[in-house]
Design a protein around this motif. Structure first.
Motif, PDB file in Angstrom:
ATOM      1  N   TRP A  77       0.824  -1.208   0.000  1.00  0.00           N
ATOM      2  CA  TRP A  77       0.000   0.000   0.000  1.00  0.00           C
ATOM      3  C   TRP A  77       0.856   1.254   0.000  1.00  0.00           C
ATOM      4  O   TRP A  77       1.055   1.871  -1.040  1.00  0.00           O
ATOM      5  CB  TRP A  77      -0.959   0.008   1.203  1.00  0.00           C
ATOM      6  N   SER A  78       1.409   1.663   1.138  1.00  0.00           N
ATOM      7  CA  SER A  78       2.113   2.944   1.197  1.00  0.00           C
ATOM      8  C   SER A  78       3.447   2.913   0.460  1.00  0.00           C
ATOM      9  O   SER A  78       3.865   3.932  -0.120  1.00  0.00           O
ATOM     10  CB  SER A  78       2.330   3.371   2.649  1.00  0.00           C
ATOM     11  N   PHE A  79       4.120   1.764   0.448  1.00  0.00           N
ATOM     12  CA  PHE A  79       5.413   1.670  -0.253  1.00  0.00           C
ATOM     13  C   PHE A  79       5.255   1.939  -1.753  1.00  0.00           C
ATOM     14  O   PHE A  79       5.980   2.776  -2.307  1.00  0.00           O
ATOM     15  CB  PHE A  79       6.052   0.313   0.007  1.00  0.00           C
ATOM     16  N   PRO A  80       4.320   1.282  -2.456  1.00  0.00           N
ATOM     17  CA  PRO A  80       4.160   1.610  -3.873  1.00  0.00           C
ATOM     18  C   PRO A  80       3.679   3.041  -4.119  1.00  0.00           C
ATOM     19  O   PRO A  80       4.022   3.641  -5.143  1.00  0.00           O
ATOM     20  CB  PRO A  80       3.136   0.585  -4.381  1.00  0.00           C
ATOM     21  N   ILE A  81       2.908   3.600  -3.187  1.00  0.00           N
ATOM     22  CA  ILE A  81       2.502   5.000  -3.333  1.00  0.00           C
ATOM     23  C   ILE A  81       3.729   5.903  -3.268  1.00  0.00           C
ATOM     24  O   ILE A  81       3.878   6.837  -4.069  1.00  0.00           O
ATOM     25  CB  ILE A  81       1.486   5.387  -2.245  1.00  0.00           C
ATOM     26  N   ALA A  82       4.627   5.625  -2.322  1.00  0.00           N
ATOM     27  CA  ALA A  82       5.851   6.418  -2.201  1.00  0.00           C
ATOM     28  C   ALA A  82       6.694   6.330  -3.464  1.00  0.00           C
ATOM     29  O   ALA A  82       7.213   7.347  -3.958  1.00  0.00           O
ATOM     30  CB  ALA A  82       6.656   5.939  -0.988  1.00  0.00           C
ATOM     31  N   ILE A  83       6.842   5.129  -3.997  1.00  0.00           N
ATOM     32  CA  ILE A  83       7.606   4.946  -5.231  1.00  0.00           C
ATOM     33  C   ILE A  83       6.949   5.711  -6.378  1.00  0.00           C
ATOM     34  O   ILE A  83       7.614   6.404  -7.165  1.00  0.00           O
ATOM     35  CB  ILE A  83       7.704   3.450  -5.592  1.00  0.00           C
ATOM     36  N   GLY A  84       5.627   5.586  -6.478  1.00  0.00           N
ATOM     37  CA  GLY A  84       4.907   6.257  -7.555  1.00  0.00           C
ATOM     38  C   GLY A  84       5.044   7.763  -7.499  1.00  0.00           C
ATOM     39  O   GLY A  84       5.251   8.422  -8.537  1.00  0.00           O
ATOM     40  N   ILE A  85       4.946   8.350  -6.303  1.00  0.00           N
ATOM     41  CA  ILE A  85       5.086   9.802  -6.164  1.00  0.00           C
ATOM     42  C   ILE A  85       6.511  10.235  -6.494  1.00  0.00           C
ATOM     43  O   ILE A  85       6.725  11.280  -7.121  1.00  0.00           O
ATOM     44  CB  ILE A  85       4.691  10.248  -4.750  1.00  0.00           C
ATOM     45  N   ALA A  86       7.497   9.423  -6.082  1.00  0.00           N
ATOM     46  CA  ALA A  86       8.893   9.733  -6.402  1.00  0.00           C
ATOM     47  C   ALA A  86       9.106   9.757  -7.914  1.00  0.00           C
ATOM     48  O   ALA A  86       9.826  10.614  -8.446  1.00  0.00           O
ATOM     49  CB  ALA A  86       9.820   8.717  -5.742  1.00  0.00           C
ATOM     50  N   ILE A  87       8.491   8.818  -8.621  1.00  0.00           N
ATOM     51  CA  ILE A  87       8.577   8.804 -10.088  1.00  0.00           C
ATOM     52  C   ILE A  87       7.931  10.056 -10.672  1.00  0.00           C
ATOM     53  O   ILE A  87       8.461  10.707 -11.572  1.00  0.00           O
ATOM     54  CB  ILE A  87       7.898   7.532 -10.648  1.00  0.00           C
ATOM     55  N   GLY A  88       6.785  10.408 -10.123  1.00  0.00           N
ATOM     56  CA  GLY A  88       6.033  11.543 -10.644  1.00  0.00           C
ATOM     57  C   GLY A  88       6.632  12.900 -10.310  1.00  0.00           C
ATOM     58  O   GLY A  88       6.228  13.912 -10.895  1.00  0.00           O
ATOM     59  N   ALA A  89       7.588  12.941  -9.367  1.00  0.00           N
ATOM     60  CA  ALA A  89       8.186  14.217  -8.983  1.00  0.00           C
ATOM     61  C   ALA A  89       8.815  14.924 -10.176  1.00  0.00           C
ATOM     62  O   ALA A  89       8.771  16.155 -10.275  1.00  0.00           O
ATOM     63  CB  ALA A  89       9.230  14.000  -7.886  1.00  0.00           C
ATOM     64  N   ASN A  90       9.410  14.173 -11.075  1.00  0.00           N
ATOM     65  CA  ASN A  90       9.991  14.754 -12.280  1.00  0.00           C
ATOM     66  C   ASN A  90       9.065  14.649 -13.485  1.00  0.00           C
ATOM     67  O   ASN A  90       9.088  15.506 -14.363  1.00  0.00           O
ATOM     68  CB  ASN A  90      11.322  14.076 -12.622  1.00  0.00           C
ATOM     69  N   LEU A  91       8.239  13.603 -13.504  1.00  0.00           N
ATOM     70  CA  LEU A  91       7.444  13.318 -14.695  1.00  0.00           C
ATOM     71  C   LEU A  91       6.154  14.127 -14.767  1.00  0.00           C
ATOM     72  O   LEU A  91       5.789  14.638 -15.831  1.00  0.00           O
ATOM     73  CB  LEU A  91       7.123  11.819 -14.743  1.00  0.00           C
ATOM     74  N   PHE A  92       5.453  14.259 -13.633  1.00  0.00           N
ATOM     75  CA  PHE A  92       4.122  14.877 -13.661  1.00  0.00           C
ATOM     76  C   PHE A  92       4.016  16.186 -12.870  1.00  0.00           C
ATOM     77  O   PHE A  92       3.322  17.113 -13.301  1.00  0.00           O
ATOM     78  CB  PHE A  92       3.073  13.893 -13.133  1.00  0.00           C
ATOM     79  N   ALA A  93       4.649  16.255 -11.710  1.00  0.00           N
ATOM     80  CA  ALA A  93       4.473  17.428 -10.838  1.00  0.00           C
ATOM     81  C   ALA A  93       4.780  18.748 -11.536  1.00  0.00           C
ATOM     82  O   ALA A  93       3.967  19.684 -11.480  1.00  0.00           O
ATOM     83  CB  ALA A  93       5.313  17.266  -9.569  1.00  0.00           C
ATOM     84  N   PRO A  94       5.932  18.898 -12.207  1.00  0.00           N
ATOM     85  CA  PRO A  94       6.200  20.194 -12.847  1.00  0.00           C
ATOM     86  C   PRO A  94       5.238  20.516 -13.980  1.00  0.00           C
ATOM     87  O   PRO A  94       4.887  21.683 -14.192  1.00  0.00           O
ATOM     88  CB  PRO A  94       7.638  20.034 -13.367  1.00  0.00           C
ATOM     89  N   ARG A  95       4.794  19.495 -14.702  1.00  0.00           N
ATOM     90  CA  ARG A  95       3.864  19.735 -15.807  1.00  0.00           C
ATOM     91  C   ARG A  95       2.503  20.195 -15.283  1.00  0.00           C
ATOM     92  O   ARG A  95       1.849  21.057 -15.885  1.00  0.00           O
ATOM     93  CB  ARG A  95       3.728  18.475 -16.662  1.00  0.00           C
ATOM     94  N   LEU A  96       2.059  19.618 -14.177  1.00  0.00           N
ATOM     95  CA  LEU A  96       0.792  20.060 -13.597  1.00  0.00           C
ATOM     96  C   LEU A  96       0.880  21.507 -13.125  1.00  0.00           C
ATOM     97  O   LEU A  96      -0.087  22.264 -13.223  1.00  0.00           O
ATOM     98  CB  LEU A  96       0.399  19.134 -12.441  1.00  0.00           C
ATOM     99  N   ASN A  97       2.040  21.900 -12.617  1.00  0.00           N
ATOM    100  CA  ASN A  97       2.201  23.293 -12.218  1.00  0.00           C
ATOM    101  C   ASN A  97       2.125  24.218 -13.435  1.00  0.00           C
ATOM    102  O   ASN A  97       1.522  25.287 -13.377  1.00  0.00           O
ATOM    103  CB  ASN A  97       3.532  23.491 -11.490  1.00  0.00           C
ATOM    104  N   ARG A  98       2.707  23.777 -14.550  1.00  0.00           N
ATOM    105  CA  ARG A  98       2.666  24.594 -15.769  1.00  0.00           C
ATOM    106  C   ARG A  98       1.257  24.663 -16.344  1.00  0.00           C
ATOM    107  O   ARG A  98       0.927  25.618 -17.055  1.00  0.00           O
ATOM    108  CB  ARG A  98       3.647  24.036 -16.800  1.00  0.00           C
ATOM    109  N   VAL A  99       0.430  23.652 -16.077  1.00  0.00           N
ATOM    110  CA  VAL A  99      -0.964  23.718 -16.509  1.00  0.00           C
ATOM    111  C   VAL A  99      -1.623  24.961 -15.942  1.00  0.00           C
ATOM    112  O   VAL A  99      -2.382  25.656 -16.620  1.00  0.00           O
ATOM    113  CB  VAL A  99      -1.724  22.439 -16.085  1.00  0.00           C
ATOM    114  N   ARG A 100      -1.326  25.263 -14.661  1.00  0.00           N
ATOM    115  CA  ARG A 100      -1.890  26.474 -14.054  1.00  0.00           C
ATOM    116  C   ARG A 100      -1.166  27.724 -14.515  1.00  0.00           C
ATOM    117  O   ARG A 100      -1.794  28.698 -14.956  1.00  0.00           O
ATOM    118  CB  ARG A 100      -1.809  26.394 -12.527  1.00  0.00           C
ATOM    119  N   SER A 101       0.172  27.720 -14.436  1.00  0.00           N
ATOM    120  CA  SER A 101       0.923  28.957 -14.642  1.00  0.00           C
ATOM    121  C   SER A 101       0.948  29.395 -16.105  1.00  0.00           C
ATOM    122  O   SER A 101       0.956  30.594 -16.395  1.00  0.00           O
ATOM    123  CB  SER A 101       2.363  28.787 -14.131  1.00  0.00           C
ATOM    124  N   LYS A 102       0.943  28.449 -17.039  1.00  0.00           N
ATOM    125  CA  LYS A 102       1.046  28.813 -18.454  1.00  0.00           C
ATOM    126  C   LYS A 102      -0.295  28.810 -19.187  1.00  0.00           C
ATOM    127  O   LYS A 102      -0.467  29.550 -20.148  1.00  0.00           O
ATOM    128  CB  LYS A 102       2.029  27.877 -19.156  1.00  0.00           C
TER     129      LYS A 102
END
Length: 524
Positions: A77-102
């Motif tokens: 449960w929490s271990f795969p969530i942690a891994i998934g968020i770590a992957i998304g830190a570079n892949l999805f998080a910045p792009r979602l921020n640009r969805v708002r800012s740009k």
């Protein structure tokens, strides 16, 4: 509970309402209400992202798994969530921020109208809203179950109490209130979790319990995958949670959108990932050793019963507050995200007059929509243990994990340049066939097979079907256009410095008139 515990609980509710009223002063428009105006510090966003990811289901449904099977509750449960968020830190998080800012939007789905088309946006919006009503209903039922154990109030009374308090602070304060209350809830949960851990260690062999207790527990308790929670389930869950906790669960996307830059969104995600690696271990350890302290034929009640057995009054009230903190954090953040989707994505498509709303009218609509969502989810909560829905953990694991994929795939992969050829046809086909796959695997096929379809396939097949079709249909029928390529170029750009938000991009038609004027001014 005695009077001291009640004082702690009522005091907690009062503080949450107070934070909401204070946050009200920081909300002047729809952007403030849904994305904190892009001014949220990265560390607050990270804590908020973490806290809005779990609820009292952990202390009921996952407590039952921990009581019966041991450490697999963490590993799968929490271990795969942690891994998934770590992957998304570079892949999805910045792009979602640009969805708002740009793109200057206030909803995670608002950009989909230009990335795909209006029908795609509406399909994802309507299906996601309906799913989250059921999901949040399960959360209300979980916390009401715990409240019933401790206080004796009925399930429906518990749902009404927690829902009403949450409605006050998240409706008046928006995302700022959500994040600030989640910070306070994290501090409370930290004290409560450490207190429970210390009480358990004191009851057993002290600090040495960490390494001596395993010989006294069943062998299954120290196996990483056991029972229905197999290695295939773990891999499927990792796959699903990578999409869900990086934005497929819309409230999580809002946390990244609320930071001031793509870099801050990355830092927010990394902090959340670290918390998911570490903090659940503190919460789960007492659940793992619970069979040595109490005997129960209701594993879902094991954590609550152990708290009553071990903790003095006052601290018991604090632990109960900890239960509430997780659930109210998730439910309030979901309510804010759903209100964003309804008012920014659904209503402008249904009612033309909505597109001309003033900023004040849009803000009032956001607050009323938040209340309506909370009311509907509370109504569903009263039925969550019915024959149709099944028990709480079934709703959370099967329905949410199984249906999240078809809704999340077009949203998340639509931000990546790799999938630029996947247009509205690919998005709608993957969404529709994923939902059909969920129905077939969980009902007709499940009923036709002796023993039913394994849980890991019930939740992973819909996402796998959606993923494959999104890629294949995009390859067979490419629908990339210069306008869509411009959006992707912006979301995948590293230009996140001052002024980058004013890039010339298509301005969404949704939203209030004041917002569109501000965007027009920014792009002149």
């Amino acid at each position: 509970m005695n009077s001291l515990d009640w004082v702690v609980l009522i005091g907690y509710f009062g503080v949450m309402v107070g934070i909401g009223l204070w946050s009200h002063k920081r909300v002047d428009n729809v952007s403030d209400f849904f994305t904190a105006g892009g001014k949220m510090p990265w560390w607050l966003s990270g804590i908020s992202h973490h806290m809005s990811g779990y609820s009292a289901v952990m202390f009921t449904g996952y407590a039952a798994i921990a009581y019966q099977y041991g450490i697999t509750s963490y590993v799968t449960w929490s271990f795969p969530i942690a891994i998934g968020i770590a992957i998304g830190a570079n892949l999805f998080a910045p792009r979602l921020n640009r969805v708002r800012s740009k793109l200057r939007v206030a909803s995670p789905l608002e950009y989909l109208k230009n990335r795909y088309n209006l029908p795609t946006q509406q399909a994802l919006a309507w299906s996601g809203v309906l799913l989250k009503i059921v999901d949040v209903g399960a959360k209300w039922a979980a916390i009401a179950t715990l409240l019933s154990i401790f206080t004796g109030v009925s399930l429906n009374q518990g749902i009404l109490i927690t829902g009403a308090v949450t409605a006050v602070y998240c409706t008046v304060g928006g995302l700022w209130a959500d994040a600030l209350t989640e910070l306070g809830q994290f501090i409370i949960q930290f004290v409560a979790g450490i207190s429970m851990l210390i009480a358990v260690l004191h009851e057993l062999d002290g600090f040495s319990t960490f390494w001596t207790v395993w010989d006294d527990l069943p062998d299954s308790h120290h196996q990483p995958t056991v029972g229905p929670y197999t290695l295939v389930f773990l891999l499927a869950y990792l796959f699903i949670k990578t999409f869900e906790y990086n934005g497929g669960m819309w409230n999580q996307a809002q946390r990244y959108m609320a930071t001031d830059s793509a870099h801050s969104a990355k830092r927010s995600a990394r902090l959340s990932a670290i918390l998911w690696f570490v903090w659940p271990l503190v919460l789960f350890f007492p659940m793992w050793v619970a069979p040595l302290i109490i005997k129960t034929d209701k594993p879902a009640d094991s954590y609550a019963e152990m708290a009553e057995h071990l903790l003095p009054h006052g601290l018991l009230g604090l632990v109960i507050v900890g239960f509430f903190s997780h659930t109210m954090a998730m439910c309030s953040s979901d309510a804010n995200a759903i209100a964003a989707v309804v008012t920014r994505d659904i209503m402008p498509a249904v009612f033309k007059s909505v597109r001309e709303w003033s900023s004040r009218t849009g803000l009032l609509a956001a607050r009323y929509t938040t209340l309506l969502f909370l009311a509907l989810s509370m109504a569903i909560a009263t039925q969550v243990n019915s024959d149709f829905f099944g028990d709480i953990i079934t709703v959370v694991i099967k329905w949410v994990a199984g249906l999240m994929g078809p809704i999340a795939i077009p949203l998340m992969l639509g931000m990546l340049a790799t999938f630029r050829k996947s247009g509205p046809t690919a998005a709608l086909v993957s969404w529709a066939m994923g939902l059909i796959a969920f129905y077939l695997v969980n009902y007709p096929i499940n009923d036709a097979i002796d023993g039913g379809v394994n849980l890991e396939y019930q939740i992973s097949v819909p996402l796998a079907v959606s993923l494959v079709l999104f890629i294949v249909v995009g390859y067979i029928k490419p629908e990339d256009t210069p306008e869509r390529d411009a959006i992707l170029a912006s979301l995948n750009s590293d230009d996140d410095g001052p002024g980058s938000a004013s890039a010339a991009l298509p301005v969404p038609e949704q939203g209030d008139a004041d917002d569109r004027k501000s965007v027009a001014g920014a792009t002149d």
